[in-house]
Write a protein that holds these residues in place. Sequence first.
Motif, PDB file in Angstrom:
ATOM      1  N   GLY A 294     -18.652 -14.388  48.535  1.00  0.00           N
ATOM      2  CA  GLY A 294     -19.242 -13.215  48.702  1.00  0.00           C
ATOM      3  C   GLY A 294     -18.277 -12.869  49.846  1.00  0.00           C
ATOM      4  N   VAL A 295     -18.716 -13.821  50.745  1.00  0.00           N
ATOM      5  CA  VAL A 295     -18.556 -13.212  51.763  1.00  0.00           C
ATOM      6  C   VAL A 295     -16.575 -12.348  51.959  1.00  0.00           C
ATOM      7  CG1 VAL A 295     -17.026 -14.430  54.644  1.00  0.00           C
ATOM      8  CG2 VAL A 295     -19.364 -14.076  53.044  1.00  0.00           C
ATOM      9  N   ALA A 296     -15.831 -13.026  51.033  1.00  0.00           N
ATOM     10  CA  ALA A 296     -14.177 -13.513  50.397  1.00  0.00           C
ATOM     11  C   ALA A 296     -14.597 -12.272  50.103  1.00  0.00           C
ATOM     12  CB  ALA A 296     -13.872 -13.872  50.632  1.00  0.00           C
ATOM     13  N   GLU A 297     -14.563 -11.998  49.057  1.00  0.00           N
ATOM     14  CA  GLU A 297     -14.845 -10.913  48.605  1.00  0.00           C
ATOM     15  C   GLU A 297     -15.178  -9.292  49.196  1.00  0.00           C
ATOM     16  OE1 GLU A 297     -13.430 -10.551  45.873  1.00  0.00           O
ATOM     17  OE2 GLU A 297     -14.752 -10.000  44.133  1.00  0.00           O
ATOM     18  N   TYR A 298     -16.454  -9.901  49.911  1.00  0.00           N
ATOM     19  CA  TYR A 298     -16.042  -8.324  51.158  1.00  0.00           C
ATOM     20  C   TYR A 298     -15.094  -8.205  52.218  1.00  0.00           C
ATOM     21  CZ  TYR A 298     -18.896  -5.042  53.966  1.00  0.00           C
ATOM     22  OH  TYR A 298     -18.786  -3.775  54.372  1.00  0.00           O
ATOM     23  N   ASP A 299     -14.699  -9.467  52.769  1.00  0.00           N
ATOM     24  CA  ASP A 299     -13.231  -8.841  53.121  1.00  0.00           C
ATOM     25  C   ASP A 299     -12.516  -8.694  52.453  1.00  0.00           C
ATOM     26  OD1 ASP A 299     -13.758 -10.718  55.362  1.00  0.00           O
ATOM     27  OD2 ASP A 299     -12.990 -12.541  54.428  1.00  0.00           O
ATOM     28  N   PHE A 300     -12.506  -8.559  51.948  1.00  0.00           N
ATOM     29  CA  PHE A 300     -10.979  -8.087  50.544  1.00  0.00           C
ATOM     30  C   PHE A 300     -11.439  -6.255  50.039  1.00  0.00           C
ATOM     31  CE2 PHE A 300      -9.167  -7.214  46.308  1.00  0.00           C
ATOM     32  CZ  PHE A 300      -8.010  -6.546  47.101  1.00  0.00           C
ATOM     33  N   ALA A 301     -12.610  -6.040  49.222  1.00  0.00           N
ATOM     34  CA  ALA A 301     -12.880  -5.376  48.730  1.00  0.00           C
ATOM     35  C   ALA A 301     -13.166  -4.106  50.013  1.00  0.00           C
ATOM     36  CB  ALA A 301     -14.717  -5.645  47.704  1.00  0.00           C
ATOM     37  N   GLU A 302     -14.093  -4.823  50.896  1.00  0.00           N
ATOM     38  CA  GLU A 302     -14.465  -3.635  51.809  1.00  0.00           C
ATOM     39  C   GLU A 302     -13.680  -3.257  53.115  1.00  0.00           C
ATOM     40  OE1 GLU A 302     -16.644  -1.774  50.993  1.00  0.00           O
ATOM     41  OE2 GLU A 302     -16.766  -2.807  49.108  1.00  0.00           O
ATOM     42  N   ARG A 303     -12.749  -4.991  53.628  1.00  0.00           N
ATOM     43  CA  ARG A 303     -11.996  -3.969  54.646  1.00  0.00           C
ATOM     44  C   ARG A 303     -10.673  -3.487  54.470  1.00  0.00           C
ATOM     45  NH1 ARG A 303     -15.063  -4.889  58.710  1.00  0.00           N
ATOM     46  NH2 ARG A 303     -13.872  -4.565  60.258  1.00  0.00           N
ATOM     47  N   ASP A 304     -10.116  -5.033  53.828  1.00  0.00           N
ATOM     48  CA  ASP A 304      -8.618  -5.963  53.894  1.00  0.00           C
ATOM     49  C   ASP A 304      -7.918  -4.741  52.600  1.00  0.00           C
ATOM     50  OD1 ASP A 304      -8.308  -7.599  54.756  1.00  0.00           O
ATOM     51  OD2 ASP A 304      -8.662  -8.847  53.988  1.00  0.00           O
ATOM     52  N   LEU A 305      -8.624  -4.199  51.115  1.00  0.00           N
ATOM     53  CA  LEU A 305      -8.165  -3.205  50.464  1.00  0.00           C
ATOM     54  C   LEU A 305      -8.198  -1.684  50.891  1.00  0.00           C
ATOM     55  CD1 LEU A 305      -7.524  -2.762  47.603  1.00  0.00           C
ATOM     56  CD2 LEU A 305      -9.864  -2.775  46.815  1.00  0.00           C
ATOM     57  N   ARG A 306      -9.007  -1.816  52.153  1.00  0.00           N
ATOM     58  CA  ARG A 306      -9.339  -0.229  53.180  1.00  0.00           C
ATOM     59  C   ARG A 306      -7.846   0.260  53.446  1.00  0.00           C
ATOM     60  NH1 ARG A 306     -13.704   0.954  57.008  1.00  0.00           N
ATOM     61  NH2 ARG A 306     -13.330   3.329  55.957  1.00  0.00           N
ATOM     62  N   TYR A 307      -7.377  -1.175  54.069  1.00  0.00           N
ATOM     63  CA  TYR A 307      -6.342  -0.375  54.850  1.00  0.00           C
ATOM     64  C   TYR A 307      -5.397  -0.015  53.895  1.00  0.00           C
ATOM     65  CZ  TYR A 307      -3.845  -4.878  55.114  1.00  0.00           C
ATOM     66  OH  TYR A 307      -3.179  -5.865  55.115  1.00  0.00           O
ATOM     67  N   THR A 308      -5.675  -1.135  52.929  1.00  0.00           N
ATOM     68  CA  THR A 308      -3.759  -1.509  51.819  1.00  0.00           C
ATOM     69  C   THR A 308      -3.626   0.386  51.053  1.00  0.00           C
ATOM     70  OG1 THR A 308      -4.692  -3.728  52.276  1.00  0.00           O
ATOM     71  CG2 THR A 308      -3.001  -2.223  50.598  1.00  0.00           C
ATOM     72  N   ARG A 309      -4.554   0.749  50.986  1.00  0.00           N
ATOM     73  CA  ARG A 309      -4.921   2.206  50.051  1.00  0.00           C
ATOM     74  C   ARG A 309      -4.513   2.797  51.096  1.00  0.00           C
ATOM     75  NH1 ARG A 309     -10.068   3.246  46.465  1.00  0.00           N
ATOM     76  NH2 ARG A 309     -10.208   1.842  46.735  1.00  0.00           N
ATOM     77  N   ALA A 310      -4.734   2.830  52.309  1.00  0.00           N
ATOM     78  CA  ALA A 310      -4.835   3.968  52.715  1.00  0.00           C
ATOM     79  C   ALA A 310      -3.180   3.521  53.552  1.00  0.00           C
ATOM     80  CB  ALA A 310      -5.354   3.499  54.941  1.00  0.00           C
ATOM     81  N   MET A 311      -2.785   2.596  53.506  1.00  0.00           N
ATOM     82  CA  MET A 311      -1.013   2.550  54.078  1.00  0.00           C
ATOM     83  C   MET A 311      -0.041   2.775  53.079  1.00  0.00           C
ATOM     84  SD  MET A 311       1.102  -1.214  54.826  1.00  0.00           S
ATOM     85  CE  MET A 311      -0.403  -1.307  56.013  1.00  0.00           C
ATOM     86  N   PHE A 312      -0.792   2.760  51.887  1.00  0.00           N
ATOM     87  CA  PHE A 312      -0.594   3.960  50.366  1.00  0.00           C
ATOM     88  C   PHE A 312      -0.426   4.728  49.915  1.00  0.00           C
ATOM     89  CE2 PHE A 312       0.694  -1.305  50.351  1.00  0.00           C
ATOM     90  CZ  PHE A 312       1.760  -1.410  50.119  1.00  0.00           C
ATOM     91  N   GLU A 313      -1.984   4.612  50.346  1.00  0.00           N
ATOM     92  CA  GLU A 313      -1.492   6.058  49.969  1.00  0.00           C
ATOM     93  C   GLU A 313      -0.959   7.737  50.639  1.00  0.00           C
ATOM     94  OE1 GLU A 313      -5.572   7.120  50.889  1.00  0.00           O
ATOM     95  OE2 GLU A 313      -6.807   7.009  49.521  1.00  0.00           O
ATOM     96  N   LEU A 314      -0.494   6.741  51.512  1.00  0.00           N
ATOM     97  CA  LEU A 314       0.258   8.265  52.622  1.00  0.00           C
ATOM     98  C   LEU A 314       1.918   7.868  52.721  1.00  0.00           C
ATOM     99  CD1 LEU A 314      -0.454   6.875  56.632  1.00  0.00           C
ATOM    100  CD2 LEU A 314       0.042   9.207  55.415  1.00  0.00           C
ATOM    101  N   LEU A 315       2.294   6.797  51.050  1.00  0.00           N
ATOM    102  CA  LEU A 315       4.004   6.816  50.913  1.00  0.00           C
ATOM    103  C   LEU A 315       4.221   6.888  49.904  1.00  0.00           C
ATOM    104  CD1 LEU A 315       3.939   2.810  52.502  1.00  0.00           C
ATOM    105  CD2 LEU A 315       5.792   4.447  53.268  1.00  0.00           C
TER     106      LEU A 315
END
Lengths: 389, 550
Positions: A294-315
């Motif tokens: 669950g910790v890894a899931e939180y890393d991904f879902a709440e943090r890594d995906l969050r920056y990725t989304r912001a990065m690609f939304e701009l593009l």
Amino acid sequence: MTTPQERSVPKPVFTDAEAGAKTFPDSDSRRYNYFTPAKRKQSHYEDVTVEVQPDPRHYLSQGWLYGFSDGRGGYPLDWTVLKAWGSDRPEPERYPGSGGKGYDWPATGWHEFRDPNEEWELTFYRYNSNVVRQVNQNIDNARQSKAFEQWNQNWVKFVERNVGAWMHVDHGLGLYLYANANRRAPTNMHNNAISVNSMHRIRSAQDLALYNLTLTEEIPSFDGQAHLEAWNNDPQWQGVRETAEQLTATDDWCEAIFASNVIFEPLVGELFRSQLVQHAAPRNGDFVTPTIVGVAEYDFAERDLRYTRAMFELLTSDREFADHNKQIINGWLSTWTARSIAAARALQPIWSQPDSKPPRFEDGLDAVKSRFAALLSDLHLDVPKELGQ
Amino acid sequence: MSRQSVAKAHQKIQELSWEPQYHEPVSQYGTDYTFRKAQKKDPLKQVLRSYFPMQEEKDHRVYGAQDGAIRGNMFRQVQERWLEWQKLFLSIIPLPEISAARAMPLLFRTVPNPELHNGQAIQMIDEVRHSTIQQNLKRLYMNNYIDPAGFNNSLRNFQSDYCGTIGRQFAEGFITGDAITAASIYLTIVAETAFTNTLFVAMPAEAAANGDYLLPTVFHSVQSDESRHISNGYATLLMALSDESNHQLLERDLRYAWWNNHRVVDAAIGTFIEYGTKDRRKDRESYAEMWRRWIYDDYYRSYLVPLEKYGLVIPHDLIEEAWNQIWNKGYVHEVAQFFATGWLANYWRIDPMTDEDFEWFEYKYPGWYDKYGKWWENYNRLSTPNGHHPIVAENVDYVYPHRCWTCMVPCLVREDMTMAEVDGQWRTYCHKECQWTDETAFRPTYQGRETPNMGQLIGKREWETLYHGWNWADVVSDMGFVRDDGKTMTAQPHLDLDPKKMWTLDHLRRMPPVQSPNVLLNEWTPEQRDAFHADYIKQGPAGRPAPADD
């Protein structure tokens, strides 16, 4: 009587060199003034991150000083085929008497990206220290309460093989995709966010490996080497492995991050972690594994995906290259969705391994597909037909 | 850490690595080195489970000290002379740090030892730590020190300034060119193992003597990570040494990396420590003494020399020559004098030297006053605007130097200057070693051997060329080194913050235009160039014109 020898130490001097002691030009200009903040006021994160990695398009008047053997230095924009506005502007020409000015900040759309997690060293170490403390405490507590004795034999096998196999995905991508990509992007904001992502994955791999070690010590029948056999030879895992290897073989850094964080992780990673392990474990007497996974899931879902989304939304909403980017990303979606769905389907037999069964594979797959489609919608992208496979 | 021992845990995490079965990871960086698959052990044995809490604890100490410094009004006791030089240092150093993070992937595919990759990934995030913790320290200085100018536009300044350009080599050299040359030899074997001692240990000690205990707090915390990075480099070096064919490249790279680090780091840190301090106790170590201890004894004799038995060819001559430059040829003094000559093209204030400083310099470097004393007296005399030009345009027995094409520090030890036509352009070099770096080392063949992965020296390597023919006021304005009233300069050749005593762009308008030494060099006839060279190498010390022929 001897006189004690005076020690040689620097003497404190009252200098009155503190802010506000005098008034003069710039005496109250106390903010970094070489970039425009994303919001009204610049954040602490921006102050420690923005513009540390230079760009000859604005302030780097003498240009890059060291190049590869082809004469190119720095962080070439064509290390990805995606473009942000301004990408096609030539670097300012410098010649005798040219002066040193470049384009006004930010010069290109790449510099508009900010990590919504606002990660820098203080936040990063706090977060990850809390994670490892929590994981350690959970495992220690489980050991003390003899929690592992409640596991049935099939669940022991499931964890040693399948949960164990996932550590290799985390490790391989953490090093050879994410850490590798931290050399590739054109701004410090991108590369720092990617390096944090890398460490999440490497830490998660180690969390699973050390958990595996504990289980080897605590459960007499637990085979601590079974994860290697599963990763190397189990047919169920070879689709995941092949896709992970393909991801590390991707040259374009945007494609690597997009394919991994927007496609592979939602369709395969979350399917395995959330739809299988998290659901199956409690039914099989295991309350410990979900806390680690669950910790890894939180890393991904709440943090890594969050920056990725912001990065690609701009593009995908770029004022100059949105269509160009979306066309390319749609191609990536087509390719990597097919690969990821195939990898996910290859995993299906492991759903039937535990004694107490988790929800059906197809239900889990539907859930992650649905989440994936919503994610694409947020990014203004179409759902690829390959999702139906 | 739980009950599991570090050794056991470390052994377990070795099970994480795997050889690809279907697709090789992308290979984006090349090297001319070759590695046998010799299984060298990861010397760090660092596991993230213990690493993160360790780093967090170090952070607690750093940030606690920062709170304490502010509450305790540290800036009432900070020497402005010292803090001004931090405007330069702290504008430079976050880039080398983050570049070291970016350099780690260069080693993943080129050093076939998965066990080492774990250590390299941890080094990557350590470097992110260093870069952002240093940016944060600079932010604290900007917010709490009397004069924020120079901190507030730090990174724009650094990227436009000739001193910043010198410092930038210490970053770009890590991330480009042959992967092993850059990320292993230049970065870890030389920069981190040798020169972080002066950067992160000797210099912070000097900061403390000048009332600033935050620089030591932050940089000792940084330095505590460096020993792990040094181990990364050492393990890679031993792997490289096990292959005979690498020895020629190692010899080349050690020569280049050593000499460039000496030229760049000794120039900057030597100046900060000798000319940025107010601590003139006779028994405090000079930079030369620190260098002898930290670099000559600790690095050269204790680290490098023992590697000879493994076949490493040590550049003994260059180590002695670096010492010769520092001790006999006044390298640091020449650089400090040049920085002060060019104060108007910088973004920090440079305090004139006083009689107390003169006495200390004479004690530590006998003969100093005869060489440099008069010039610093002139600097003091010309420090506030009073109808004269900045010192660079006044007659003070100083010949403006040409710039070294390779290290970009000017050719200050005049007798060592060399000149060559390379790639169709006449270039000057501060020393024959820098000429060798450009002409011989950074080339696609080396001693008849193909070196297709070696990098190139690129860019506009002589700052003055960009402003050839410009008025000085426009130069300073173009670079952005101007305060918020639109005319007072960020840089000043004194510490007086009385606006009436501060130089403005108006003072610069009357100056003669900037002339690029390199543009002029290339305009001259061969005879003029020869005459120029013959004259140049007779100049000095302290930039004095060549004596008239009898």
